[in-house]
Enzyme design. Sequence first.
Site, PDB file in Angstrom:
ATOM      1  N   ALA A  31      12.437   2.922   4.600  1.00  0.00           N
ATOM      2  CA  ALA A  31      11.315   3.777   5.018  1.00  0.00           C
ATOM      3  C   ALA A  31      10.242   2.863   5.612  1.00  0.00           C
ATOM      4  O   ALA A  31       9.359   2.392   4.890  1.00  0.00           O
ATOM      5  CB  ALA A  31      10.778   4.538   3.818  1.00  0.00           C
ATOM      6  N   GLY A  62       1.515   1.235   1.592  1.00  0.00           N
ATOM      7  CA  GLY A  62       2.969   1.243   1.414  1.00  0.00           C
ATOM      8  C   GLY A  62       3.482   2.645   1.190  1.00  0.00           C
ATOM      9  O   GLY A  62       2.773   3.615   1.435  1.00  0.00           O
ATOM     10  N   ASN A  63       4.732   2.752   0.749  1.00  0.00           N
ATOM     11  CA  ASN A  63       5.278   4.069   0.407  1.00  0.00           C
ATOM     12  C   ASN A  63       6.186   3.919  -0.805  1.00  0.00           C
ATOM     13  O   ASN A  63       6.457   2.802  -1.258  1.00  0.00           O
ATOM     14  CB  ASN A  63       6.017   4.681   1.606  1.00  0.00           C
ATOM     15  CG  ASN A  63       7.204   3.856   2.030  1.00  0.00           C
ATOM     16  OD1 ASN A  63       8.175   3.726   1.301  1.00  0.00           O
ATOM     17  ND2 ASN A  63       7.132   3.255   3.214  1.00  0.00           N
ATOM     18  N   SER A  64       6.629   5.058  -1.339  1.00  0.00           N
ATOM     19  CA  SER A  64       7.318   5.000  -2.637  1.00  0.00           C
ATOM     20  C   SER A  64       8.836   4.896  -2.531  1.00  0.00           C
ATOM     21  O   SER A  64       9.538   5.191  -3.493  1.00  0.00           O
ATOM     22  CB  SER A  64       6.916   6.209  -3.485  1.00  0.00           C
ATOM     23  OG  SER A  64       6.923   7.365  -2.691  1.00  0.00           O
ATOM     24  N   SER A  65       9.372   4.438  -1.413  1.00  0.00           N
ATOM     25  CA  SER A  65      10.823   4.261  -1.326  1.00  0.00           C
ATOM     26  C   SER A  65      11.256   3.149  -2.289  1.00  0.00           C
ATOM     27  O   SER A  65      10.711   2.043  -2.253  1.00  0.00           O
ATOM     28  CB  SER A  65      11.208   3.895   0.107  1.00  0.00           C
ATOM     29  OG  SER A  65      12.575   3.596   0.141  1.00  0.00           O
TER      30      SER A  65
END
Length: 405
Positions: A278, A211-214
């Site tokens: 994102a 995943g990502n930190s958005s």
Amino acid sequence: MSRIVLGVAGGIAAYKACLLLRLFTEAGHDVHVVPTANALSFVGETTWAALSGNVVHTSVFADTHEVPHVRLGREADLVVVAPATADLLARAASGRADDLLSSVLLTASCPVVMAPAMHTEMWLHPATQANVATLRSRGVVVLRPAEGRLTGADSGPGRLPEPEDIEASALACLADRDAALRMAAQDLAGQKVVVSAGGTREALDPVRFVGNSSSGLMGVALARAAVQRGADVTLVAANLAVEPPAGVGVVPVVSTSELAAAMHAHAPDADLVVMAAAPADFTPANPSGTKLKKSGDAGLVVEFTQTTDVLAGLAARRPDGQVVVGFAAETAVDEADLVRLGTEKLARKGCQLLVLNDVSGGAVFGAPDNRVLLLGASGLLGRAVGSKTSVAHAIVDAAQSLRER
Ligand code: CTP
């Protein structure tokens, strides 16, 4: 530090105004609470005084030497009424001055924000709707109530929005009077807006993902700005770390392919489409159907394939008159370099507006504020700095100006 008058009318949602008061004071504002007599049946004067750190004004006839109803209204930078009951809206619309709060509303020349809360029937009643229209025509920001569970077992529009949601809209009005006027004017009424927010998750196995930190804050702020300006808003929400705003239709998604499907399903009849999410650029080529196990000391090699570019796909299928907005976070040496990178990306994606962030000095993920450049095909259209909700209003303004060309 600004001076905020928090008016509280007599509804059960008065307890939520305590949390709103905390948010305002924690943001550094000086808050003066004006509860109506009925509000005091729900939450007492001691609570308001303790939370605000200020004397609580309850009557036109207390401290008359200070003429409180004139002083409070005149000195306020912002008046917020939460909850605003049907009766309070009616009294404000007809210009009554039969208690301290209604009198303050007649003396205030600053932005006034009202957050209605009542049963659905009362909210939808033509009398209430006419009062709301009257107040808006005079520049008062009447927020759209949330839908959901009311005091009893019933549900529908009429719930007080969450305190964070009210705070974000109220502080955007405080920061930018024009934003307040556009909210009052409901300048996006009749328009459909589709916004994506958050970060996608690509499954490695049934329990793990990349995943990502958005956080989703910027997309949520855009959805909030659009819905409070009267638009019909769909929020395609990928794993949000924050609550969606009141009044929007939420379509939850997890992965980039789900996000792409949801955006393509909702975008065709939209006036404005914003890709603030994102999405992952890569997804595991062969996600495991069962939980991946360790095997001795061996590491793990995962093959990734590229996902589809959702923004470019939406821009390619854009119907006439629709504005498609993309975001870009770039590391640039200076503003000219940032604009050059943005111009290339805008052309590559085919969108009408690109919101450009310089992330050289650190990430904006999860931060309450933002600083952006707004780029169109003709070049730099403007810049915006402030809370993400204030920046969201500027983005909506830029998109509107492109639509009107
Ligand atoms: N975006 C998208 N689909 C993807 C990846 C990104 O729609 N698979 C959208 C984002 O929502 C954002 C915009 O594209 O609005 C820009 O994202 P960015 O990651 O900067 O674009 P990339 O094409 O991945 O560019 P770069 O090669 O610079 O990472």
